[in-house]
Write an enzyme that holds these catalytic residues in place. Structure first.
Site, PDB file in Angstrom:
ATOM      1  N   ARG A   1      11.944  -6.336   4.624  1.00 12.98           N
ATOM      2  CA  ARG A   1      11.866  -4.888   4.887  1.00 12.98           C
ATOM      3  C   ARG A   1      12.579  -4.568   6.205  1.00 12.98           C
ATOM      4  NH1 ARG A   1       5.978  -2.230   4.804  1.00 12.98           N
ATOM      5  NH2 ARG A   1       5.728  -3.131   6.856  1.00 12.98           N
TER       6      ARG A   1
ATOM      7  N   LYS B   1       0.833  -1.216   0.000  1.00 12.88           N
ATOM      8  CA  LYS B   1       0.000   0.000   0.000  1.00 12.88           C
ATOM      9  C   LYS B   1       0.867   1.267   0.000  1.00 12.88           C
ATOM     10  CE  LYS B   1      -2.199  -0.812   3.890  1.00 12.88           C
ATOM     11  NZ  LYS B   1      -1.604  -2.101   4.345  1.00 12.88           N
TER      12      LYS B   1
ATOM     13  N   ARG C   1      11.614  -0.340  12.258  1.00 13.14           N
ATOM     14  CA  ARG C   1      10.234  -0.436  12.744  1.00 13.14           C
ATOM     15  C   ARG C   1      10.119  -1.570  13.752  1.00 13.14           C
ATOM     16  NH1 ARG C   1       5.624   0.134   8.172  1.00 13.14           N
ATOM     17  NH2 ARG C   1       4.455  -0.693   9.936  1.00 13.14           N
TER      18      ARG C   1
ATOM     19  N   ARG D   1      -9.479   0.956   8.975  1.00 12.90           N
ATOM     20  CA  ARG D   1      -9.055  -0.415   9.281  1.00 12.90           C
ATOM     21  C   ARG D   1     -10.140  -1.181  10.022  1.00 12.90           C
ATOM     22  NH1 ARG D   1      -3.201   0.645   9.187  1.00 12.90           N
ATOM     23  NH2 ARG D   1      -2.015  -1.255   9.499  1.00 12.90           N
TER      24      ARG D   1
ATOM     25  N   ARG E   1      -0.586  -8.825  13.303  1.00 11.59           N
ATOM     26  CA  ARG E   1      -1.197  -7.783  12.456  1.00 11.59           C
ATOM     27  C   ARG E   1      -2.026  -8.423  11.338  1.00 11.59           C
ATOM     28  NH1 ARG E   1       3.471  -4.571  10.442  1.00 11.59           N
ATOM     29  NH2 ARG E   1       2.028  -2.962   9.841  1.00 11.59           N
TER      30      ARG E   1
HETATM   31  P1  AMP Z   1       0.753   0.736   8.950  1.00 12.69           P
HETATM   32  O1  AMP Z   1       1.973   1.564   8.678  1.00 12.69           O
HETATM   33  O2  AMP Z   1      -0.445   1.210   8.193  1.00 12.69           O
HETATM   34  O3  AMP Z   1       0.992  -0.724   8.805  1.00 12.69           O
HETATM   35  O4  AMP Z   1       0.380   0.982  10.490  1.00 12.69           O
HETATM   36  C1  AMP Z   1       1.296   0.656  11.542  1.00 12.69           C
HETATM   37  C2  AMP Z   1       0.570   0.587  12.862  1.00 12.69           C
HETATM   38  O5  AMP Z   1      -0.044   1.845  13.175  1.00 12.69           O
HETATM   39  C3  AMP Z   1      -0.593  -0.418  12.921  1.00 12.69           C
HETATM   40  O6  AMP Z   1      -0.145  -1.732  13.199  1.00 12.69           O
HETATM   41  C4  AMP Z   1      -1.415   0.165  14.076  1.00 12.69           C
HETATM   42  O7  AMP Z   1      -0.810  -0.078  15.332  1.00 12.69           O
HETATM   43  C5  AMP Z   1      -1.302   1.660  13.806  1.00 12.69           C
HETATM   44  N1  AMP Z   1      -2.359   2.118  12.863  1.00 12.69           N
HETATM   45  C6  AMP Z   1      -2.169   2.637  11.616  1.00 12.69           C
HETATM   46  N2  AMP Z   1      -3.346   2.954  11.040  1.00 12.69           N
HETATM   47  C7  AMP Z   1      -4.306   2.616  11.939  1.00 12.69           C
HETATM   48  C8  AMP Z   1      -5.722   2.665  11.920  1.00 12.69           C
HETATM   49  N3  AMP Z   1      -6.406   3.117  10.844  1.00 12.69           N
HETATM   50  N4  AMP Z   1      -6.384   2.226  13.035  1.00 12.69           N
HETATM   51  C9  AMP Z   1      -5.719   1.777  14.114  1.00 12.69           C
HETATM   52  N5  AMP Z   1      -4.382   1.683  14.193  1.00 12.69           N
HETATM   53  C10 AMP Z   1      -3.667   2.097  13.108  1.00 12.69           C
END
Ligand code: AMP
Length: 189
Positions: A127, A13, A135, A88, A146
């Site tokens: 990654r 994404k 990260r 999400r 996740r």
């Molecule tokens: P991502 O970079 O989109 O994979 O997001 C990394 C982490 O940020 C996720 O595993 C959640 O802990 C938090 N996070 C990001 N977007 C959301 C969302 N829309 N709702 C809840 N937690 C989020």
């Protein structure tokens, strides 16, 4: 152009969002990036979110809805935006519907980037190695969690947006450029 990129962690994404930013001249709005910046800057939001993000859980709907609503009001989002990692949950999707009604705008499409779970684990481990472990949530155990959360809480959005006639699915296992062209043809028809 107002888009949502939907897909499990590691599906590409973020990579696709950055390419589409260049192609369409609209900003990427990644709740994950915003949370990571807040964590790095140790802001009150960051301090609250850090432990949750590090263990791979979802931050509360109230927090992310607030982040997105504020960000959508910025001038650069007027011509459009690419939402990456939000919504999400069904509750977040419903909140987004209301925000868009309040702002008087509509979504053009929701792109589902489909990906195979084993391949995702492989990619995320890669990654993590490339970023030198930058990260804390890029490790196999957290990733599996996740992925489970994605299946339980986020995958229902596929039906949610399909019912609204907005969903377009692309194969995220293809090379990056191929995925981009599939997304562009899905959007441009
Ligand atoms: P991502 O970079 O989109 O994979 O997001 C990394 C982490 O940020 C996720 O595993 C959640 O802990 C938090 N996070 C990001 N977007 C959301 C969302 N829309 N709702 C809840 N937690 C989020």
């Amino acid at each position: 152009m107002r888009l949502i990129l939907l897909g499990p962690p590691g599906a590409g994404k973020g990579t696709q969002a950055k390419i589409l930013v260049e192609a369409y001249g609209i900003p990427q709005l990644s709740t994950g990036d915003i949370l990571r910046s807040a964590i790095a800057a140790k802001t009150p939001l960051g301090l609250e979110a850090k432990a949750i993000v590090d263990r791979g859980d979802l931050v509360s709907d109230a927090i992310v809805n607030g982040i997105v609503s504020e960000r959508l009001d910025a001038e650069d989002c007027k011509p459009g935006f690419i939402l990456d990692g939000f919504p999400r949950t069904i509750a977040q999707a419903a909140a987004l519907d209301q925000m868009l009604i309040d702002k008087g705008v509509k979504l053009d499409a929701v792109i589902e980037i489909k990906a195979d779970a084993d391949e995702l684990v492989r990619r995320v481990i890669q990654r993590s190695k490339e970023s030198g472990g930058a990260r804390a949530d890029d490790n196999e155990e957290v990733l599996r969690k996740r992925l489970d959360i994605y299946k339980e809480q986020t995958a229902p959005l596929v039906a949610y947006y399909s019912d609204k006639g907005l969903l377009k699915a692309v194969d995220g296992m293809e090379p990056v450029e191929k995925v981009t062209s599939s997304i562009k043809s899905a959007i441009e028809g």
